[in-house]
Design an enzyme around this catalytic site. Structure first.
Site, short mmCIF file in Angstrom:
data_model
loop_
_atom_site.label_atom_id
_atom_site.label_comp_id
_atom_site.label_asym_id
_atom_site.label_seq_id
_atom_site.Cartn_x
_atom_site.Cartn_y
_atom_site.Cartn_z
N ASP A 99 146.62 45.60 54.24
CA ASP A 99 147.65 44.84 54.95
C ASP A 99 148.28 43.85 53.97
O ASP A 99 147.61 42.95 53.49
CB ASP A 99 147.02 44.11 56.14
CG ASP A 99 148.04 43.37 56.99
OD1 ASP A 99 149.21 43.29 56.59
OD2 ASP A 99 147.65 42.85 58.06
N HIS A 112 140.82 58.17 38.07
CA HIS A 112 139.51 58.18 38.73
C HIS A 112 138.41 57.58 37.86
O HIS A 112 137.38 57.10 38.36
CB HIS A 112 139.16 59.62 39.11
CG HIS A 112 138.31 59.75 40.34
ND1 HIS A 112 137.20 58.98 40.56
CD2 HIS A 112 138.41 60.59 41.41
CE1 HIS A 112 136.64 59.33 41.72
NE2 HIS A 112 137.36 60.29 42.26
#
Length: 418
Positions: A359, A154
């Protein structure tokens, strides 16, 4: 049949071209101590053709503009903080195969029929994974589907930033010459208010928290939204409804005394609140603010759900002013120093980060499963059920076993939803 995964190769993937050899400063938000942890998730895709090969090649190319992800976190003893050494050593990449189709394991819907530990990358014993910004594993299934297991630290990016990078890999995998969004480091743009005097190290009590996952129908959420508009005269979001339902159900289940305080905290995007300098498009560092709501247990337990929603929306409405005061150093307690107790619930929304838009050339994921869980932190994650189902998925590790039955009952009781 015993479903299993075999890891076939593992190595570092370096940038496809030479990158700057430099050490980069992180922002004051990046350096929040609690962010030095690994965020794990799996991303399920229905179709692919040699996805491991395609994604590995795209990763190498994406690491050219996103070269800090190919570096290492280093501790600066002189300044007492962490930085990113852009060494170009690369991200850890694992290739694997499963002995079944996605259909055999119900598209990895809950409960998982293959352990997450088999689908997430396993680091080599030769390095400390907490110093690596990124690790990936691509597991190919017999049907042509595949799963991307992602572990990121993070410290280098918040959820929006991490999703921006993963979308960049997808852009290149689909044949684009470069990512659709040019990455920008610009950590100096983040406010850097004066530090408070060091306080005592935070205590991390360990709880025996258990997992549970449930789906809330879209119709139920819409019913609360309509009820809220009718009573309050304002609109509310799916996130507002989901976390109000979760917070109230959990508070009822753990049965604290009515006078006890209970806390709700979520981390809100603060990019739009930057006033002195506007964050450039493509910024992928941490830029969030902890929004907290505190109320008496009895107040949350006995309230109508729309009143709990209003508590949350009031806290959100005050965020801009609080962030502005923090940015100028006008605060007495650091809002980024959090307390982890059993009467505190932390919530994260994964539906708007951008992971559902990734994608690699064969379509967007069926679903994304985050595993941002710690035994000291009661957590709820708002997500979406696998396509084509609609509604809201609430993934939790927020109660101990003795409170689980009551919690599940409260979450599924119609009077809680209506």
């Amino acid at each position: 049949m015993c479903f299993s995964v075999a890891r076939t190769s593992q190595s570092f993937v370096a940038p496809a071209e030479p990158t700057p050899d430099e050490t980069l400063f992180l922002s004051i938000i990046d350096r929040v101590a609690g962010l030095r942890h690994m965020v794990r998730s799996i991303h399920v895709f229905k179709h692919g053709r040699e996805p491991a090969k395609v994604i590995k090649e795209a990763l190498a190319k994406a690491l050219v503009p996103y070269y800090p992800f190919a570096g290492r976190f280093v501790d600066d003893a002189e300044h007492g903080d962490v930085r990113v050494a852009c060494t170009g050593e690369g991200a850890w990449f694992v290739e694997a195969t499963a002995n079944c189709s996605l259909e055999d394991v119900k598209d990895l819907d809950f409960p998982l029929m293959i352990s997450k530990d088999e689908l997430l990358p396993v680091p080599s014993h030769e390095f400390d994974p907490i110093n690596l910004p990124l690790m990936m594993q691509v597991t190919e299934f017999t049907c042509g589907g595949f799963v991307v297991g992602l572990i990121s630290v993070h410290t280098i990016a918040d959820g929006l930033g991490a999703a921006q990078f993963v979308n960049a890999i997808g852009d290149i995998a689909r044949g684009l010459p470069k990512p659709a969004v040019d990455p920008v480091w610009s950590r100096e743009v983040i406010p850097s208010p004066p530090k408070l005097a060091p306080s005592a190290p935070p205590l991390f009590d360990s709880f025996k928290l258990v997992h549970t996952t449930m789906d809330v129908p879209e119709s139920a959420v819409n019913e609360v939204k309509a009820n809220y508009f009718e009573h309050i005269g304002q609109r509310c979001s799916t996130f507002d409804v989901a976390i109000a339902k979760l917070w109230q159900s959990r508070t009822r289940a753990i049965k604290l005394s009515p006078d006890s305080d209970v806390h709700l905290c979520f981390f809100a995007n603060a990019r739009h609140l930057m006033q002195q300098q506007v964050l450039p498009r493509g910024f992928y560092g941490n830029c969030f603010y902890p929004v907290s709501v505190t109320a008496r247990s009895g107040e949350v337990v006995g309230a109508e759900l729309v009143e709990v929603v209003r508590m949350i929306r009031d806290a959100k409405a005050g965020m801009a002013a609080k962030f502005g005061r923090w940015a100028t150093g006008d605060f007495k307690a650091d809002p980024y120093e959090l307390t982890f107790t059993y009467n505190s619930l932390f919530v994260s929304d994964w539906t708007r980060l951008g992971f559902l838009d990734v994608d690699y050339g064969w379509g967007k994921p069926l679903h994304v499963i985050p595993f941002a869980y710690f035994d000291f932190m009661a957590v709820g994650i708002i997500g979406a059920p696998p396509l084509p189902r609609t509604g809201t998925r609430i993934m939790t590790q927020c109660v101990e076993e003795e409170h689980l039955k009551a919690f599940v009952k409260e979450m599924s009781t119609s009077r809680v939803i209506n």
